[in-house]
Motif scaffolding. Structure first.
Motif, PDB file in Angstrom:
ATOM      1  N   THR A  61      49.295  10.231  -4.385  1.00 26.16           N
ATOM      2  CA  THR A  61      47.935  10.265  -3.866  1.00 26.16           C
ATOM      3  C   THR A  61      47.902  10.426  -2.363  1.00 26.16           C
ATOM      4  O   THR A  61      46.864  10.712  -1.800  1.00 26.16           O
ATOM      5  N   THR A  62      49.051  10.208  -1.730  1.00 22.83           N
ATOM      6  CA  THR A  62      49.049  10.271  -0.269  1.00 22.83           C
ATOM      7  C   THR A  62      49.437  11.636   0.263  1.00 22.83           C
ATOM      8  O   THR A  62      49.002  12.024   1.326  1.00 22.83           O
ATOM      9  N   LYS A  87      50.951   3.699   6.360  1.00 27.21           N
ATOM     10  CA  LYS A  87      51.093   2.562   7.272  1.00 27.21           C
ATOM     11  C   LYS A  87      50.489   1.295   6.664  1.00 27.21           C
ATOM     12  O   LYS A  87      51.078   0.199   6.768  1.00 27.21           O
ATOM     13  N   LEU A  88      49.319   1.424   6.039  1.00 25.67           N
ATOM     14  CA  LEU A  88      48.697   0.252   5.423  1.00 25.67           C
ATOM     15  C   LEU A  88      49.533  -0.273   4.262  1.00 25.67           C
ATOM     16  O   LEU A  88      49.626  -1.488   4.048  1.00 25.67           O
ATOM     17  N   HIS A  89      50.151   0.636   3.499  1.00 28.54           N
ATOM     18  CA  HIS A  89      51.043   0.199   2.423  1.00 28.54           C
ATOM     19  C   HIS A  89      52.237  -0.566   2.999  1.00 28.54           C
ATOM     20  O   HIS A  89      52.665  -1.585   2.435  1.00 28.54           O
ATOM     21  N   LEU A  90      52.771  -0.092   4.095  1.00 21.43           N
ATOM     22  CA  LEU A  90      53.889  -0.763   4.730  1.00 21.43           C
ATOM     23  C   LEU A  90      53.488  -2.151   5.220  1.00 21.43           C
ATOM     24  O   LEU A  90      54.212  -3.145   5.006  1.00 21.43           O
ATOM     25  N   ILE A  91      52.328  -2.251   5.868  1.00 20.16           N
ATOM     26  CA  ILE A  91      51.853  -3.549   6.359  1.00 20.16           C
ATOM     27  C   ILE A  91      51.578  -4.488   5.190  1.00 20.16           C
ATOM     28  O   ILE A  91      51.855  -5.698   5.265  1.00 20.16           O
ATOM     29  N   LYS A  92      51.060  -3.944   4.091  1.00 22.63           N
ATOM     30  CA  LYS A  92      50.780  -4.786   2.927  1.00 22.63           C
ATOM     31  C   LYS A  92      52.062  -5.384   2.352  1.00 22.63           C
ATOM     32  O   LYS A  92      52.095  -6.553   1.945  1.00 22.63           O
ATOM     33  N   LYS A  93      53.141  -4.600   2.331  1.00 19.88           N
ATOM     34  CA  LYS A  93      54.425  -5.130   1.853  1.00 19.88           C
ATOM     35  C   LYS A  93      54.940  -6.235   2.769  1.00 19.88           C
ATOM     36  O   LYS A  93      55.459  -7.254   2.302  1.00 19.88           O
ATOM     37  N   GLU A 189      42.521  -8.132   1.552  1.00 15.63           N
ATOM     38  CA  GLU A 189      41.740  -7.198   2.370  1.00 15.63           C
ATOM     39  C   GLU A 189      42.410  -5.827   2.438  1.00 15.63           C
ATOM     40  O   GLU A 189      41.734  -4.786   2.347  1.00 15.63           O
ATOM     41  N   LEU A 190      43.719  -5.811   2.593  1.00 19.04           N
ATOM     42  CA  LEU A 190      44.432  -4.535   2.655  1.00 19.04           C
ATOM     43  C   LEU A 190      44.356  -3.801   1.320  1.00 19.04           C
ATOM     44  O   LEU A 190      44.212  -2.572   1.283  1.00 19.04           O
ATOM     45  N   LYS A 191      44.452  -4.523   0.225  1.00 16.76           N
ATOM     46  CA  LYS A 191      44.320  -3.889  -1.088  1.00 16.76           C
ATOM     47  C   LYS A 191      42.938  -3.272  -1.252  1.00 16.76           C
ATOM     48  O   LYS A 191      42.799  -2.169  -1.807  1.00 16.76           O
ATOM     49  N   THR A 192      41.909  -3.958  -0.766  1.00 15.53           N
ATOM     50  CA  THR A 192      40.548  -3.424  -0.870  1.00 15.53           C
ATOM     51  C   THR A 192      40.395  -2.158  -0.038  1.00 15.53           C
ATOM     52  O   THR A 192      39.793  -1.176  -0.481  1.00 15.53           O
ATOM     53  N   PRO A 199      41.136   5.257   5.091  1.00 20.92           N
ATOM     54  CA  PRO A 199      41.353   4.341   6.218  1.00 20.92           C
ATOM     55  C   PRO A 199      41.511   5.115   7.520  1.00 20.92           C
ATOM     56  O   PRO A 199      41.813   6.302   7.527  1.00 20.92           O
ATOM     57  N   SER A 200      41.316   4.414   8.603  1.00 20.89           N
ATOM     58  CA  SER A 200      41.429   5.023   9.920  1.00 20.89           C
ATOM     59  C   SER A 200      42.537   4.346  10.713  1.00 20.89           C
ATOM     60  O   SER A 200      43.110   3.337  10.291  1.00 20.89           O
ATOM     61  N   GLU A 201      42.812   4.889  11.880  1.00 22.36           N
ATOM     62  CA  GLU A 201      43.829   4.296  12.742  1.00 22.36           C
ATOM     63  C   GLU A 201      43.399   2.920  13.241  1.00 22.36           C
ATOM     64  O   GLU A 201      44.232   2.038  13.474  1.00 22.36           O
ATOM     65  N   ASN A 202      42.086   2.701  13.362  1.00 23.98           N
ATOM     66  CA  ASN A 202      41.585   1.390  13.764  1.00 23.98           C
ATOM     67  C   ASN A 202      41.893   0.336  12.702  1.00 23.98           C
ATOM     68  O   ASN A 202      42.182  -0.824  13.032  1.00 23.98           O
ATOM     69  N   ASP A 203      41.807   0.729  11.434  1.00 25.82           N
ATOM     70  CA  ASP A 203      42.150  -0.207  10.361  1.00 25.82           C
ATOM     71  C   ASP A 203      43.613  -0.619  10.438  1.00 25.82           C
ATOM     72  O   ASP A 203      43.959  -1.783  10.211  1.00 25.82           O
ATOM     73  N   VAL A 204      44.476   0.326  10.754  1.00 27.79           N
ATOM     74  CA  VAL A 204      45.911   0.024  10.861  1.00 27.79           C
ATOM     75  C   VAL A 204      46.182  -0.920  12.030  1.00 27.79           C
ATOM     76  O   VAL A 204      46.889  -1.922  11.898  1.00 27.79           O
ATOM     77  N   SER A 205      45.604  -0.613  13.194  1.00 25.79           N
ATOM     78  CA  SER A 205      45.827  -1.469  14.362  1.00 25.79           C
ATOM     79  C   SER A 205      45.230  -2.853  14.158  1.00 25.79           C
ATOM     80  O   SER A 205      45.815  -3.870  14.570  1.00 25.79           O
TER      81      SER A 205
END
Length: 423
Positions: A61-62, A87-93, A189-192, A199-205
């Protein structure tokens, strides 16, 4: 097929000679020989089509893979938000790993509290028993051995109590429980965000800032970065990054209210005032518990130290105070240790400190939304009202009635009811 003719002549004396011919036909199986074709190389365009189908079925999907089915080369194109999703998947792990670490460390430190408290009490009571046996009256080697043993046990109990009172295992366990809960909340929150997509770069930061803020608020190691267990001033726990306010003016006629109106803003301002009252009450309770914990933390090692001194002086000083210190001091030390660590006074202090942080976070969140001039930059008003109501243990109608009741009273006649019904 081959044909054979067989001729036989049968002579008979009573008849004329005659000749009969018997014709027999034998059919042989017919063998067909087929041509063997040489293997030919498959068509180049067919291979390309198969590769294209395989890549399409294995695409995630990515990353969307686009290939020309009629050429051997392939060109991969990445969607605009695919890197943010990765990036969000990585942070979630990483958040999931932090969650498991804090959960395991919390269980370990809770075991420390129970095991150390039980061990110190057993050591102290054993030393008091030996001191009382020595005081009954004996002489020789048994007298000296029991007196020395009692003194050594009291000294060991004093050392254990100093370490326990310094690190406060019950408070450490509560810190890790809070960290596990907050990391679990961040993981949700990350799963949601990943489920909603885009997602945006602001969400990652923002996610990275939250992880780092939690690491700072609830450190894992003991040495060097452990939180101060007996601070000079009580401060609320802060586990969130500073909220960045964006001051943007709303263009006339182009923006909606995003669920906000004047009544909702006024009600949130009144609730924010009452939250200060809740914070003041929990600040008062935190100071009481902190002072009690300080007294108990000093009393335990002091009593065991006096008991060690009394035990060492048994039989050497012709006075009653060595026996009093050696027996009564050890007994009182066990009581103080049980009250401090069995009652988990440090954990209660951490609970109040966390409640202070909870109210401070709500206050900053309400203020952050009210100050924002652009309604589209705020959280949705209806959703924000539901969130505030549930966080305070109220329904939406109860929250509105409460804000109306507070706004109708003067500051001197403010409502005696607190904002939160949970704490």
């Amino acid at each position: 097929m081959a044909t054979f003719l067989i001729s036989t002549t049968v002579s008979s004396s009573f008849s004329c000679c005659s000749t009969r011919k018997i014709v027999a036909t034998i059919n042989e199986p017919k063998i067909q020989v087929t041509k063997i074709h040489k293997p030919t190389r498959p068509n180049r365009s067919l291979v390309a089509k198969l590769d294209y189908l395989n890549n399409c079925t294995s695409a995630t999907t990515t990353t969307h893979v686009k290939e020309d089915p009629y050429h051997s080369g392939s060109i991969k194109s990445i969607t605009p938000n695919s890197m943010e999703i990765v990036k969000l998947h990585l942070i979630k792990k990483i958040v999931a790993d932090r969650l498991e670490m804090h959960k395991n460390v919390g269980i370990q430190r809770d075991n420390w509290n129970h095991l150390l408290m039980t061990s110190v009490n057993m050591i102290t009571l054993s030393a008091a028993t030996l001191a009382s046996v020595v005081a009954i009256g004996s002489s020789g080697a048994p007298f000296v051995a029991m007196k020395v043993s009692s003194t050594i046990l009291y000294i060991a109990a004093t050392g254990f109590l100093v370490v326990m009172n310094k690190i406060q295992p019950s408070q450490l366990a509560e810190e890790q429980r809070n960290a596990a809960r907050l990391f679990k909340q961040l993981h949700g929150e990350l799963k949601t965000k990943l489920y909603l997509g885009n997602p945006s770069e602001n969400d990652v930061s923002e996610a990275m800032e939250k992880v780092l803020a939690l690491d700072k608020a609830y450190p894992l190691p003991l040495l060097g970065s452990m939180l101060e267990k007996f601070p000079q001033t009580v401060e609320p726990a802060v586990w969130w990054p500073p909220m960045k306010q964006r001051y943007r003016k709303t263009e006339e006629g182009s923006k909606g209210n995003n669920g906000w109106d004047t009544k909702l803003e006024k009600g949130m301002k009144e609730i924010m005032k009452v939250l200060k009252k809740d914070m003041g009450e929990y600040l008062r309770l935190s100071k009481i518990v902190l002072n009690l914990n300080k007294i108990l933390a000093v009393s335990g090692p002091l009593l065991t130290g006096l008991a060690a001194l009394g035990s060492a002086c048994l039989g050497s000083v012709n006075a009653p105070w060595p026996l009093m210190f050696g027996v009564i001091g050890g007994t009182l030390a066990s009581v103080v240790n049980t009250l401090e660590h069995g009652g988990q006074v440090g954990m209660v202090f951490e609970l109040y400190r966390t409640a202070l942080g909870f109210f401070k976070l709500m206050e900053e969140s309400i203020e952050h939304n009210i100050i924002e001039q652009d309604h589209d930059q705020r959280e949705n008003g209806e959703l924000f009202e539901i969130k505030v109501a549930l966080q305070l243990g109220r329904s939406v109608s109860e929250l509105r009635q409460f804000s109306d009741a507070v706004s109708s009273l003067d500051d001197e006649n403010a409502s005696e009811e607190f904002a939160s019904k949970l704490f």
